[in-house]
Motif scaffolding. Structure first.
Motif, PDB file in Angstrom:
ATOM      1  N   ARG A 219       0.829  -1.202   0.000  1.00  0.00           N
ATOM      2  CA  ARG A 219       0.000   0.000   0.000  1.00  0.00           C
ATOM      3  C   ARG A 219       0.866   1.256   0.000  1.00  0.00           C
ATOM      4  O   ARG A 219       0.463   2.307  -0.488  1.00  0.00           O
ATOM      5  CB  ARG A 219      -0.906  -0.032   1.234  1.00  0.00           C
ATOM      6  N   ARG A 220       2.073   1.138   0.509  1.00  0.00           N
ATOM      7  CA  ARG A 220       2.982   2.289   0.596  1.00  0.00           C
ATOM      8  C   ARG A 220       4.020   2.297  -0.524  1.00  0.00           C
ATOM      9  O   ARG A 220       4.986   3.059  -0.459  1.00  0.00           O
ATOM     10  CB  ARG A 220       3.686   2.268   1.961  1.00  0.00           C
ATOM     11  N   LEU A 221       3.837   1.429  -1.538  1.00  0.00           N
ATOM     12  CA  LEU A 221       4.812   1.327  -2.628  1.00  0.00           C
ATOM     13  C   LEU A 221       4.108   1.667  -3.948  1.00  0.00           C
ATOM     14  O   LEU A 221       3.555   0.792  -4.615  1.00  0.00           O
ATOM     15  CB  LEU A 221       5.397  -0.089  -2.673  1.00  0.00           C
ATOM     16  N   PRO A 222       4.129   2.917  -4.364  1.00  0.00           N
ATOM     17  CA  PRO A 222       3.331   3.343  -5.519  1.00  0.00           C
ATOM     18  C   PRO A 222       3.782   2.788  -6.856  1.00  0.00           C
ATOM     19  O   PRO A 222       3.046   2.896  -7.845  1.00  0.00           O
ATOM     20  CB  PRO A 222       3.463   4.875  -5.492  1.00  0.00           C
ATOM     21  N   THR A 223       4.966   2.200  -6.935  1.00  0.00           N
ATOM     22  CA  THR A 223       5.439   1.658  -8.214  1.00  0.00           C
ATOM     23  C   THR A 223       5.254   0.152  -8.318  1.00  0.00           C
ATOM     24  O   THR A 223       5.686  -0.447  -9.307  1.00  0.00           O
ATOM     25  CB  THR A 223       6.926   1.987  -8.424  1.00  0.00           C
ATOM     26  N   ALA A 224       4.628  -0.476  -7.325  1.00  0.00           N
ATOM     27  CA  ALA A 224       4.553  -1.941  -7.310  1.00  0.00           C
ATOM     28  C   ALA A 224       3.193  -2.417  -6.830  1.00  0.00           C
ATOM     29  O   ALA A 224       2.443  -1.685  -6.179  1.00  0.00           O
ATOM     30  CB  ALA A 224       5.656  -2.519  -6.419  1.00  0.00           C
ATOM     31  N   LYS A 225       2.884  -3.671  -7.155  1.00  0.00           N
ATOM     32  CA  LYS A 225       1.693  -4.353  -6.665  1.00  0.00           C
ATOM     33  C   LYS A 225       2.094  -5.726  -6.143  1.00  0.00           C
ATOM     34  O   LYS A 225       2.951  -6.402  -6.732  1.00  0.00           O
ATOM     35  CB  LYS A 225       0.675  -4.583  -7.788  1.00  0.00           C
ATOM     36  N   ALA A 226       1.445  -6.154  -5.070  1.00  0.00           N
ATOM     37  CA  ALA A 226       1.516  -7.550  -4.648  1.00  0.00           C
ATOM     38  C   ALA A 226       0.508  -8.349  -5.459  1.00  0.00           C
ATOM     39  O   ALA A 226      -0.477  -7.803  -5.974  1.00  0.00           O
ATOM     40  CB  ALA A 226       1.216  -7.678  -3.167  1.00  0.00           C
ATOM     41  N   SER A 227       0.750  -9.643  -5.574  1.00  0.00           N
ATOM     42  CA  SER A 227      -0.177 -10.514  -6.286  1.00  0.00           C
ATOM     43  C   SER A 227      -0.121 -11.900  -5.661  1.00  0.00           C
ATOM     44  O   SER A 227       0.953 -12.382  -5.308  1.00  0.00           O
ATOM     45  CB  SER A 227       0.205 -10.584  -7.772  1.00  0.00           C
ATOM     46  N   PHE A 228      -1.296 -12.515  -5.501  1.00  0.00           N
ATOM     47  CA  PHE A 228      -1.306 -13.910  -5.065  1.00  0.00           C
ATOM     48  C   PHE A 228      -2.546 -14.598  -5.596  1.00  0.00           C
ATOM     49  O   PHE A 228      -3.608 -13.992  -5.754  1.00  0.00           O
ATOM     50  CB  PHE A 228      -1.217 -14.041  -3.545  1.00  0.00           C
ATOM     51  N   ALA A 229      -2.395 -15.892  -5.906  1.00  0.00           N
ATOM     52  CA  ALA A 229      -3.512 -16.728  -6.319  1.00  0.00           C
ATOM     53  C   ALA A 229      -4.104 -17.406  -5.091  1.00  0.00           C
ATOM     54  O   ALA A 229      -3.392 -17.702  -4.129  1.00  0.00           O
ATOM     55  CB  ALA A 229      -3.048 -17.777  -7.325  1.00  0.00           C
ATOM     56  N   THR A 230      -5.408 -17.650  -5.128  1.00  0.00           N
ATOM     57  CA  THR A 230      -6.056 -18.295  -3.990  1.00  0.00           C
ATOM     58  C   THR A 230      -7.222 -19.149  -4.441  1.00  0.00           C
ATOM     59  O   THR A 230      -7.875 -18.856  -5.442  1.00  0.00           O
ATOM     60  CB  THR A 230      -6.521 -17.264  -2.954  1.00  0.00           C
ATOM     61  N   LYS A 231      -7.467 -20.200  -3.666  1.00  0.00           N
ATOM     62  CA  LYS A 231      -8.646 -21.053  -3.852  1.00  0.00           C
ATOM     63  C   LYS A 231      -9.500 -21.042  -2.595  1.00  0.00           C
ATOM     64  O   LYS A 231     -10.379 -21.893  -2.439  1.00  0.00           O
ATOM     65  CB  LYS A 231      -8.218 -22.481  -4.181  1.00  0.00           C
ATOM     66  N   PHE A 232      -9.242 -20.086  -1.710  1.00  0.00           N
ATOM     67  CA  PHE A 232      -9.938 -20.044  -0.425  1.00  0.00           C
ATOM     68  C   PHE A 232     -10.470 -18.638  -0.195  1.00  0.00           C
ATOM     69  O   PHE A 232      -9.721 -17.667  -0.285  1.00  0.00           O
ATOM     70  CB  PHE A 232      -8.977 -20.434   0.696  1.00  0.00           C
ATOM     71  N   VAL A 233     -11.754 -18.530   0.099  1.00  0.00           N
ATOM     72  CA  VAL A 233     -12.365 -17.225   0.347  1.00  0.00           C
ATOM     73  C   VAL A 233     -12.273 -16.933   1.841  1.00  0.00           C
ATOM     74  O   VAL A 233     -12.959 -17.551   2.654  1.00  0.00           O
ATOM     75  CB  VAL A 233     -13.830 -17.190  -0.118  1.00  0.00           C
ATOM     76  N   ASN A 234     -11.412 -15.994   2.185  1.00  0.00           N
ATOM     77  CA  ASN A 234     -11.227 -15.575   3.571  1.00  0.00           C
ATOM     78  C   ASN A 234     -11.723 -14.133   3.691  1.00  0.00           C
ATOM     79  O   ASN A 234     -11.030 -13.190   3.306  1.00  0.00           O
ATOM     80  CB  ASN A 234      -9.757 -15.664   3.966  1.00  0.00           C
ATOM     81  N   PRO A 235     -12.926 -13.920   4.220  1.00  0.00           N
ATOM     82  CA  PRO A 235     -13.473 -12.564   4.269  1.00  0.00           C
ATOM     83  C   PRO A 235     -12.710 -11.615   5.168  1.00  0.00           C
ATOM     84  O   PRO A 235     -12.900 -10.397   5.070  1.00  0.00           O
ATOM     85  CB  PRO A 235     -14.910 -12.776   4.767  1.00  0.00           C
ATOM     86  N   ASP A 236     -11.829 -12.122   6.038  1.00  0.00           N
ATOM     87  CA  ASP A 236     -11.003 -11.224   6.846  1.00  0.00           C
ATOM     88  C   ASP A 236     -10.133 -10.321   5.966  1.00  0.00           C
ATOM     89  O   ASP A 236      -9.796  -9.201   6.360  1.00  0.00           O
ATOM     90  CB  ASP A 236     -10.104 -12.021   7.790  1.00  0.00           C
ATOM     91  N   LEU A 237      -9.769 -10.805   4.781  1.00  0.00           N
ATOM     92  CA  LEU A 237      -8.910 -10.007   3.904  1.00  0.00           C
ATOM     93  C   LEU A 237      -9.615  -8.756   3.400  1.00  0.00           C
ATOM     94  O   LEU A 237      -8.961  -7.799   2.957  1.00  0.00           O
ATOM     95  CB  LEU A 237      -8.437 -10.844   2.713  1.00  0.00           C
ATOM     96  N   LEU A 238     -10.933  -8.732   3.467  1.00  0.00           N
ATOM     97  CA  LEU A 238     -11.677  -7.564   3.003  1.00  0.00           C
ATOM     98  C   LEU A 238     -11.404  -6.329   3.851  1.00  0.00           C
ATOM     99  O   LEU A 238     -11.652  -5.202   3.412  1.00  0.00           O
ATOM    100  CB  LEU A 238     -13.177  -7.868   3.009  1.00  0.00           C
ATOM    101  N   ALA A 239     -10.889  -6.527   5.054  1.00  0.00           N
ATOM    102  CA  ALA A 239     -10.662  -5.403   5.970  1.00  0.00           C
ATOM    103  C   ALA A 239      -9.252  -4.830   5.891  1.00  0.00           C
ATOM    104  O   ALA A 239      -8.921  -3.933   6.665  1.00  0.00           O
ATOM    105  CB  ALA A 239     -10.949  -5.853   7.407  1.00  0.00           C
ATOM    106  N   LEU A 240      -8.415  -5.316   4.967  1.00  0.00           N
ATOM    107  CA  LEU A 240      -6.997  -4.936   4.974  1.00  0.00           C
ATOM    108  C   LEU A 240      -6.699  -3.656   4.198  1.00  0.00           C
ATOM    109  O   LEU A 240      -5.561  -3.194   4.212  1.00  0.00           O
ATOM    110  CB  LEU A 240      -6.136  -6.086   4.443  1.00  0.00           C
ATOM    111  N   ASP A 241      -7.659  -3.099   3.481  1.00  0.00           N
ATOM    112  CA  ASP A 241      -7.503  -1.795   2.830  1.00  0.00           C
ATOM    113  C   ASP A 241      -6.288  -1.742   1.899  1.00  0.00           C
ATOM    114  O   ASP A 241      -5.369  -0.947   2.086  1.00  0.00           O
ATOM    115  CB  ASP A 241      -7.393  -0.697   3.900  1.00  0.00           C
TER     116      ASP A 241
END
Length: 398
Positions: A219-241
């Motif tokens: 979130r603090r790195l304007p020139t980059a993005k994180a990326s990950f593949a998933t097969k599991f829906v974890n709604p806790d991740l919705l709160a990470l902004d």
């Protein structure tokens, strides 16, 4: 009973989605740490069916670290066995008696280690770079997963607790690259870093804050993005902004394949249904059409899946979506392991008549579809996409 996705995970395709946690706006710490109430799902009955840790193997340095102490604080009374290294644990790795407990070990065993020799290596396919992973192994049990090929007979989650060093390494690497000079298939403007090559970040978040810390860092790195593949829906991740700086790639396949091969994962319709929530929470949302398994009826079932995507996804998801197409890769050693715990999967995974040996990018000797077979299948899948989901741009296929 033969392993299947739904009975082992105890969710049905029609089960209601877990309740979405409250937004993290104004509650989470500025560095992505856990504030009270941020993680509503990971202590739920659904989460405990996925991961109910009864035994921990840990390096002493991992136990002594702040992240290790955080993890163990959530596991009171769990038996801990100290080990010299996380990679070779006689009770787990190399013990062929564990094949019969393949899924049980993933459910009740956790390994804690320290990741040494941090390095970021180029990729150029799904991502520009592969970041040092914060985990290895998974609580899910997909029959085609490449990670256990190197571990032998048991593949529970190994979490790396030196998260501060991993985050610092990634930050230095991103800053050293400067702005991305030109668009490529990974992203038009940002350097893309895969942060979950050997695990599933959504499942790791059931145990600790490693995923939250990485999302906060990008979130603090304007020139980059994180990326990950998933097969599991974890709604806790919705709160990470994530503020658009993390790409989630939901892996999807026809339901018939998922029931047989995607053991202990979230049902495919649930993964698709989660896309809009994740987009609205600030993630970029892509899809992995993965793996494409060639068997009788595969074209019909992929057409059905693509029609389902087109029917249920809202326009705002379609407008920003892209896909990776990944044909099945298999392995002789994994084939033999699977014969011990889930032989029915090998009826579709192991097809010597249309497969050939090929050395993968990472040096491993694997089995893939013969070149002409693969090319014909990819061409047919592109036709199906054009007919049923023309909005779904293919970023790359292999």
């Amino acid at each position: 009973m033969e392993p299947e996705q739904q009975p082992l995970f105890e969710w049905s395709d029609t089960a209601p989605a877990p309740e979405r946690p409250a937004s993290s706006q104004g509650t989470a710490e500025s560095d992505g740490g856990t504030a009270g109430g941020l993680y509503a799902f990971r202590d739920s009955p659904q989460a405990r069916r996925m991961l109910d840790v009864r035994e921990v193997y840990a390096e002493p340095a991992a136990l002594d670290s702040p992240r290790g102490q955080q993890i163990m604080a959530r596991l009171p009374g769990v038996r801990v066995t100290e080990v010299d290294g996380h990679w070779r644990i006689p009770a787990l790795h190399g013990n062929d008696g564990n094949i019969a407990r393949w899924v049980r070990i993933k459910t009740d065993t956790l390994v804690l280690g320290v990741k040494h020799g941090l390095s970021t290596r180029p990729n150029g396919r799904s991502a520009d770079w592969i970041a040092p992973g914060t985990s290895n192994g998974c609580a899910m049990a997909c029959a085609y997963c490449y990670v256990p090929r190197r571990k032998g007979f048991a593949n529970p989650i190994t979490l790396f607790t030196n998260i501060e060093a991993i985050v610092a390494h990634v930050q230095r690497h991103v800053r050293a690259q400067g702005p991305k000079p030109e668009p490529n298939q990974c992203d038009p403007a940002a350097w893309v870093y895969d942060i979950g090559e050997n695990g599933d970040c959504s499942v790791d978040a059931l145990v600790c804050d490693n995923t939250a810390d990485l999302v906060a860092a990008f979130r603090r790195l304007p020139t980059a993005k994180a990326s990950f593949a998933t097969k599991f829906v974890n709604p806790d991740l919705l709160a990470l902004d994530p503020q658009g700086r993390t790409r989630v790639r939901f892996s999807v396949m026809p339901t018939a394949d998922a029931r047989l091969l995607d053991i202990r994962t979230s049902p495919v319709p649930e993964r698709i249904a989660a896309a809009a929530d994740f987009l609205d929470a600030g993630y970029e949302v892509h899809f992995n059409l993965s793996p494409v398994v060639l068997r009788s009826g595969w074209e019909r079932d992929w057409a059905d899946l693509l029609r389902h995507l087109d029917d249920v996804l809202p326009a705002r998801v379609k407008e920003q979506a892209a896909a990776e197409v990944i044909m099945l890769t298999h392995n002789q050693a994994l084939h033999e392991v699977n014969l011990g715990w889930h032989p029915r999967a090998e009826d579709v995974l192991w097809q010597p008549g249309i497969q050939e040996t090929k050395r993968s990018q990472n040096g491993a000797l694997n089995v893939r579809y013969a070149l002409e077979t693969k090319q014909r299948a990819l061409a047919r899948l592109r036709e199906l996409l054009a007919a049923h989901a023309p909005w779904l741009r293919i970023r790359y296929a292999f």
